[in-house]
Design a protein around this motif. Structure first.
Motif, PDB file in Angstrom:
ATOM      1  N   ALA A 148       0.655  -1.096  -0.025  1.00 49.49           N
ATOM      2  CA  ALA A 148       0.218   0.527  -0.080  1.00 49.49           C
ATOM      3  C   ALA A 148       0.564   1.225   0.409  1.00 49.49           C
ATOM      4  CB  ALA A 148      -0.577  -0.005   1.245  1.00 49.49           C
ATOM      5  N   THR A 149       1.903   1.310   1.201  1.00 51.62           N
ATOM      6  CA  THR A 149       3.010   2.855   0.865  1.00 51.62           C
ATOM      7  C   THR A 149       3.411   2.459  -0.683  1.00 51.62           C
ATOM      8  OG1 THR A 149       4.402   1.449   1.945  1.00 51.62           O
ATOM      9  CG2 THR A 149       2.927   2.822   3.109  1.00 51.62           C
ATOM     10  N   LEU A 193      -4.530  -5.381  -3.466  1.00 54.26           N
ATOM     11  CA  LEU A 193      -2.552  -5.872  -2.072  1.00 54.26           C
ATOM     12  C   LEU A 193      -2.643  -6.911  -1.584  1.00 54.26           C
ATOM     13  CD1 LEU A 193      -4.725  -2.198   0.278  1.00 54.26           C
ATOM     14  CD2 LEU A 193      -2.449  -2.718  -1.451  1.00 54.26           C
ATOM     15  N   TRP A 232      -8.241  -5.175  -1.341  1.00 57.07           N
ATOM     16  CA  TRP A 232      -7.989  -5.773  -0.584  1.00 57.07           C
ATOM     17  C   TRP A 232      -6.827  -6.788  -1.449  1.00 57.07           C
ATOM     18  CZ3 TRP A 232      -5.161  -5.241   4.261  1.00 57.07           C
ATOM     19  CH2 TRP A 232      -6.095  -4.527   5.427  1.00 57.07           C
ATOM     20  N   ALA A 282      -5.332   5.341  -1.145  1.00 55.42           N
ATOM     21  CA  ALA A 282      -3.987   3.840  -2.006  1.00 55.42           C
ATOM     22  C   ALA A 282      -4.455   2.056  -1.478  1.00 55.42           C
ATOM     23  CB  ALA A 282      -3.042   3.883  -1.356  1.00 55.42           C
ATOM     24  N   MET A 283      -5.222   2.633  -0.268  1.00 52.07           N
ATOM     25  CA  MET A 283      -5.838   1.405  -0.173  1.00 52.07           C
ATOM     26  C   MET A 283      -7.297   1.237  -0.422  1.00 52.07           C
ATOM     27  SD  MET A 283      -4.094   1.222   3.780  1.00 52.07           S
ATOM     28  CE  MET A 283      -4.265  -0.636   4.027  1.00 52.07           C
ATOM     29  N   ALA A 329      -7.453   0.473  -3.823  1.00 49.23           N
ATOM     30  CA  ALA A 329      -6.333  -0.841  -4.636  1.00 49.23           C
ATOM     31  C   ALA A 329      -7.358  -1.701  -4.182  1.00 49.23           C
ATOM     32  CB  ALA A 329      -5.739  -0.317  -3.724  1.00 49.23           C
ATOM     33  N   SER A 331       0.976   3.832  -2.892  1.00 50.43           N
ATOM     34  CA  SER A 331       1.165   5.494  -2.501  1.00 50.43           C
ATOM     35  C   SER A 331       1.815   6.536  -2.860  1.00 50.43           C
ATOM     36  CB  SER A 331       0.946   5.735  -0.681  1.00 50.43           C
ATOM     37  OG  SER A 331       0.287   6.717  -0.556  1.00 50.43           O
ATOM     38  N   LEU A 377      -2.016   6.956   1.861  1.00 50.06           N
ATOM     39  CA  LEU A 377      -2.283   5.783   2.031  1.00 50.06           C
ATOM     40  C   LEU A 377      -2.850   5.386   2.438  1.00 50.06           C
ATOM     41  CD1 LEU A 377      -0.083   3.998   2.946  1.00 50.06           C
ATOM     42  CD2 LEU A 377      -0.515   4.369   5.646  1.00 50.06           C
TER      43      LEU A 377
END
Length: 147
Positions: A85-86, A108, A105, A99-100, A103, A89, A96
């Motif tokens: 995630a970072t 990710l 789960w 972005a999470m 995207a 981001s 962050l």
């Protein structure tokens, strides 16, 4: 098994998962600061999680060992997801959380799985082994000194 025992074991499982998530979030700090994955931190994370679970979550040795191993696995997986995630981001310019959320789960988790090497998995297994062994080890007995 009584309802009280089932609720107690369920709460112990919940506490172990939450401790694993917290350890993964704390693990992310040096990863982001040093800008490199630190898979060897699975060993101290497993050790600390084992001590915390044995001391505060569950008193039975084998149950605590299983919970400590699970918490270490959760911490390993969570730091991989947060690292992915970072990365997203920093590449996209989103925050962050955005972005999470964007995207999702599943993406990710896939990025975390793709980004993990065999050495990372070996460190994770070593961390779980450390957590189980530390939990199964008998705690030190403090002797009371006469004053």
């Amino acid at each position: 098994m009584t309802v009280r025992q089932i609720l107690g074991e369920g709460f112990a499982l919940f506490c172990a998962v939450m401790l694993g998530l917290a350890a993964g979030a704390v693990w992310l700090l040096p990863v982001v600061f040093l800008r490199r994955p630190l898979p060897w931190l699975a060993l101290p994370a497993g050790w600390l999680l084992a001590l915390a679970i044995r001391q505060w979550v569950h008193g039975h040795r084998w149950n605590a060992a299983l919970l400590a191993g699970l918490a270490t696995l959760v911490a390993n997986a969570y730091v991989r997801v947060l690292t992915a995630a970072t990365d997203i981001s920093s590449m996209t310019g989103y925050s962050l959380i955005d972005a999470m959320r964007t995207a999702g789960w599943s993406m990710l988790l896939d990025l975390a799985r793709i980004g993990s090497s065999a050495l990372d998995v070996a460190w994770a297994v070593a961390g779980v082994v450390v957590a189980v062994l530390v939990t199964l080890r008998a705690p030190r007995r403090r002797s009371r000194t006469a004053r």
